[in-house]
Scaffold this active site. Structure first.
Site, PDB file in Angstrom:
ATOM      1  N   ASP A   1       5.249  -8.103   6.889  1.00 49.94           N
ATOM      2  CA  ASP A   1       6.822  -8.001   6.541  1.00 49.94           C
ATOM      3  C   ASP A   1       6.837  -6.617   7.806  1.00 49.94           C
ATOM      4  OD1 ASP A   1       5.765  -5.641   5.017  1.00 49.94           O
ATOM      5  OD2 ASP A   1       7.143  -6.315   3.386  1.00 49.94           O
TER       6      ASP A   1
ATOM      7  N   HIS B   1     -18.004 -14.176  -4.183  1.00 51.63           N
ATOM      8  CA  HIS B   1     -17.566 -14.696  -5.511  1.00 51.63           C
ATOM      9  C   HIS B   1     -16.485 -15.503  -5.691  1.00 51.63           C
ATOM     10  CE1 HIS B   1     -20.779 -11.763  -7.574  1.00 51.63           C
ATOM     11  NE2 HIS B   1     -21.273 -12.420  -6.570  1.00 51.63           N
TER      12      HIS B   1
ATOM     13  N   THR C   1       2.020  -2.155   0.873  1.00 51.77           N
ATOM     14  CA  THR C   1       1.066  -1.868  -0.187  1.00 51.77           C
ATOM     15  C   THR C   1       0.002  -3.014  -0.069  1.00 51.77           C
ATOM     16  OG1 THR C   1       2.380  -3.046  -1.835  1.00 51.77           O
ATOM     17  CG2 THR C   1       2.458  -0.723  -1.702  1.00 51.77           C
TER      18      THR C   1
ATOM     19  N   CYS D   1       1.592  -6.137   3.861  1.00 52.14           N
ATOM     20  CA  CYS D   1       3.047  -5.387   3.541  1.00 52.14           C
ATOM     21  C   CYS D   1       2.743  -4.026   3.326  1.00 52.14           C
ATOM     22  CB  CYS D   1       3.930  -6.111   2.539  1.00 52.14           C
ATOM     23  SG  CYS D   1       2.815  -5.851   1.060  1.00 52.14           S
TER      24      CYS D   1
ATOM     25  N   HIS E   1     -20.559 -19.499  -8.907  1.00 58.35           N
ATOM     26  CA  HIS E   1     -19.171 -19.210  -8.540  1.00 58.35           C
ATOM     27  C   HIS E   1     -18.254 -20.466  -8.442  1.00 58.35           C
ATOM     28  CE1 HIS E   1     -20.732 -15.276  -8.553  1.00 58.35           C
ATOM     29  NE2 HIS E   1     -21.742 -15.351  -7.831  1.00 58.35           N
TER      30      HIS E   1
HETATM   31  C1  RB5 Z   1       8.860  -2.855   1.980  1.00 49.64           C
HETATM   32  O1  RB5 Z   1       9.317  -1.802   1.823  1.00 49.64           O
HETATM   33  C2  RB5 Z   1       7.682  -2.837   0.819  1.00 49.64           C
HETATM   34  O2  RB5 Z   1       8.441  -3.159  -0.502  1.00 49.64           O
HETATM   35  C3  RB5 Z   1       6.771  -3.982   1.116  1.00 49.64           C
HETATM   36  O3  RB5 Z   1       6.276  -3.922   2.341  1.00 49.64           O
HETATM   37  C4  RB5 Z   1       5.719  -4.379   0.216  1.00 49.64           C
HETATM   38  O4  RB5 Z   1       4.874  -3.134  -0.094  1.00 49.64           O
HETATM   39  C5  RB5 Z   1       5.756  -4.887  -1.251  1.00 49.64           C
HETATM   40  O5  RB5 Z   1       5.112  -5.114  -2.138  1.00 49.64           O
END
Ligand code: RB5
Length: 146
Positions: free
Chosen positions: A10, A99, A68, A66, A134
Site C-alpha cells: 500500500d 517450519h 507496519t 504496508c 512440520h
Molecule cells: C497506512 O497508513 C497503514 O495503516 C498501513 O500501511 C498499514 O501499516 C496497516 O497495517
C-alpha cells in the site's frame, strides 16, 4: 526456491517496495509488481487479496509491504492456503520457511530499512521447507471445511 516473486504494497510500504524491487532484480530474481504504483492512499486488504490469489494460482512466493506489515499479514492470513509471515529479522524469515512453509513474506516499510529487508527477503526466498514433522502441523493450520 521459487522462479518468480510477486510483490505488493500500500502507500505505507510503497517506498520500500520500490527499493526491494530494484535490489531483488539486481540479484537476478524475477519480480512481478502488483501495485500500488504511487504514494496515493489505497486499501491494503485489496492489494493483499489480489497478490494472494496470484500466489495460490502459481505456487510462487509473495512479498507484501504496508506501513507496519501488520494489516497485510492479517489480510493475507484470512485466505485459505496462505501462510503469511511478518518478519523484521532474518532468523524469523528462515524459520517461517523451514517450519511453517510460509508462502508470503510481510514487512513494514516504516519499520525495516532496505538493507535488512533485502537480507530478510533473500533468506525467505532461498530457504526450503523442512517437511517431516512440520508437514502435519502446517496442514493443521487450515480450518476444516464445514
Ligand atoms: C497506512 O497508513 C497503514 O495503516 C498501513 O500501511 C498499514 O501499516 C496497516 O497495517
Amino acid at each position: 526456491m521459487t522462479n518468480r516473486i510477486f510483490i505488493g504494497s500500500d502507500h505505507g510500504g510503497f517506498e520500500l517496495k520500490e527499493t526491494m524491487k530494484s535490489l531483488l532484480k539486481d540479484e537476478n530474481y524475477s519480480i512481478e509488481d502488483l501495485g500500488t504504483y504511487s504514494t496515493d492512499s489505497v486499501d491494503y486488504p485489496k492489494i493483499a487479496q489480489n497478490l494472494c490469489n496470484k500466489v495460490l494460482e502459481t505456487g510462487d512466493f509473495g512479498i507484501l509491504i504496508c506501513g507496519t506489515g501488520l494489516g497485510m499479514s492479517m489480510a493475507a492470513n484470512k485466505i485459505k492456503g496462505i501462510r503469511a509471515a511478518l518478519c523484521s529479522e532474518s532468523y524469523s524469515s528462515k524459520m517461517a520457511r523451514e517450519h511453517n512453509n510460509a508462502n508470503i513474506l510481510c514487512m513494514g516499510g516504516r519499520v525495516t530499512g532496505p538493507n535488512l529487508a533485502l537480507e530478510i527477503a533473500k533468506t525467505f526466498i532461498e530457504t526450503p521447507f523442512e517437511g517431516g514433522r512440520h508437514e502435519r502441523r502446517v496442514q493443521m493450520l487450515e480450518p476444516e471445511d464445514k
